[in-house]
Enzyme design. Sequence first.
Site, PDB file in Angstrom:
ATOM      1  N   GLY A 309      17.430 -15.591  29.511  1.00 12.50           N
ATOM      2  CA  GLY A 309      17.780 -15.647  28.092  1.00 12.50           C
ATOM      3  C   GLY A 309      17.210 -14.446  27.349  1.00 12.50           C
ATOM      4  CB  SER A 310      16.662 -13.998  23.736  1.00  9.33           C
ATOM      5  OG  SER A 310      17.968 -14.413  23.388  1.00  9.33           O
TER       6      SER A 310
END
Length: 764
Positions: A309-310
Amino acid sequence: MTRRIKLRTLLIGGLTTLFFVVLITRIFWIQIVSADFWQDHAKTQWSKELDLPASRGTITDRNGDVLAEDIPAYTVAINPRIITKYGIQQEVVEGLHKLLGKPEGELLKLINAKTKDGKLYGQREVRNEGWKIDLDLKDKVEAFAEQLRKEKKIPDSGIILIQEEKRYYPKESLAAHILGYTDRGGNAVTGLEKEYDEDLKGHDGILQYEADPKGVHVPKASEVYQPAKDGKNIQLTIDDTIQQYIENAMKEAYAKLNPISMTVIAADPNTMEILGLANMPTFNPNTYYDNVKQENFFNHAVRSQYEPGSTFKIVTLAGAVQEGVFNPDENYMSGSIHVPGGTLHDINRYGWGPISFLEGVKRSSNVAFVQLGYKKLGEEKFEHYVKDFGFGQKTGIELPGELPGQVSMHYPIEYATATYGHGQLLVTPIQQVAAVAAVANGGKLMVPHIIKSITDPTTGKTESTEPKVVRQVISPDKAREVGSYLEQVVADQKIGTGRHAYIEGYRVAGKTGTAVKPINGKYDYTKQVVSFIGYAPVDDPKILVLVVIDQPQNSKLGGGTAAAPIFKQIVSQVLPYMGVAKETTDADSKKDKKSQTLIKTPPMTGLSLKEASSRLRNQGLAYETLGKGDKVVSQYPKEGSDMTVGQQIYLLTEEGKKMQVPDLTGQSLRDAVEILNLMQVKVTASGEGYVISQKATQNKDGTRTVALTLEPPKTEAELKAEAEQAKAEADKAKENTEQKSEDSKNDSQGVDSKESSETSTPAG
């Protein structure tokens, strides 16, 4: 007659000759043909061999606190012949059942079992309940055997205690996934115990000697003695206090969030020494066999692969900054972006309109990173940075079972989604720690390590692990620039996704992550892996921490709301413990602290209290004695540590858990924690600076916890103001005392106080 005599003589002579021929043949056969066989057989009769077991090496933390060691253990055995002889079967069965918990039926079978020739056994071990029991239980079994012997007035109860050794983990579940465990037979099963089994177990020795038919050692006979070679001692890079901070924060969060699992790793980004590493759920290596689920033993830190993810956007940002394609003030249209193969969206599908790339970083805009990684860097350069930061390959940490992750982008849509940590990209937690540490430390990808040194107790030789740089990924100035942008992700309390990791007084850089989990080939938005990774202080990083939470029960929670607060709780405790002052600390006090003269702590452990006291007094060193013993069993600071003139040395004269908690007022958090750890007392702390108050409580499990309240040291201005206030109060008190004295004098002379006050001249 003569003929008969001759025949008899010939017969006797023949038989005698035949006898001697057979005898000589037999002797020849035994001494020449079968000599080796009979020589070996004879040796078994008079040659004895005694095994000399080696002790397994000790595992300690970076400060020398023991995490795994061998301790005495005792195996319970019974002598069925004696028990049957004195008719005490029922008493033995009931007593051992009560103490060990072994079923009575199984105990009775042990007593009544017979050998092949129909005789009762001379000795049988009570497995598994009586195998390698601890000292407390051994004392109870011993007391029972003695009581039985006295009550029945018999010379022997038939209960035997065999002394052995077993592996013991004094901190229980602390650092369990790092250490692993050995089973009851002493066989290494998981963790560093398994990975370094050859170093730890050492080599058993032997003693071969000659004995007479009764087994008595024959003096002056030839002997073969090969001493046991004890296992090597391993010192880890972890700090058990930092590890405790991590696990305490995780336990609270795990109970609250109810996820599948959690992982936290803390490291020094400058050396890549692992300062702490833990997973939830966990286990106690001392009781690994007690109804523990298999997943509790899984070390997610090196063996779990997931879409990051981020948090992975840090890699994309670093590549863009290094290549000069990131302009923080340049605008782009947020919301969505089309690439060959599909349209990609921000978490807010409609976006925030045209915003700057810096705002996109703060808001964790997917579109911003697709622009930076896919469009500005391009597929080839983007993939180069992904692999250069160490993804798709093992980091080389010493823990067993590490996986390499996966980097497998082939199509434009796969490159585009990888820029924000999704798609054909799988990472491990330890890979992320190593990659982000490369940003924190000035651009160097380093090998993470958890072994600080290995010492051979036989030779005294120590092998230390030195920091190892794999490659320079980005330049130092670009790394600092990336750090400044990540700092704003945390510092911006309005739009920064990492704002819940903000710690007042410290500059923190970090990034949140929320990755939707693919289930059966499709993303399930009710199941997510949320995370936060960051480091502090930004300008001189001392610690980097990654928090990963797999599928919290509330699917609406993201990395910023679930993981960032855990990071904050850990780091806000660790930085003061490490002696990192807040930026608001008075500069002069820092200068004074540095200018203090340092001396080495003298060795006191093992000395009599009288001798230790005399030596410290002669050296002009302040000390305090803890406990009621007459010999120093441990000390703080430890031998050879740097200490300032005027700093107090604590001498412990008995086991810490039996002692009264000393007054720690004025101590730093680190010193207070070290002292309490020596006493095996758990610690909680609020505030930072120095101890101003403490409260001790007794826990249900028999342990103690001390809650410390801390305040930062006062500045010179504050101390001056307090001194002036104290002086003014003292002057006022003096005036009041003098006035009362004068009034008392007047009263004794018969002067009316009212008249006196009316006729006196007003002051000033």
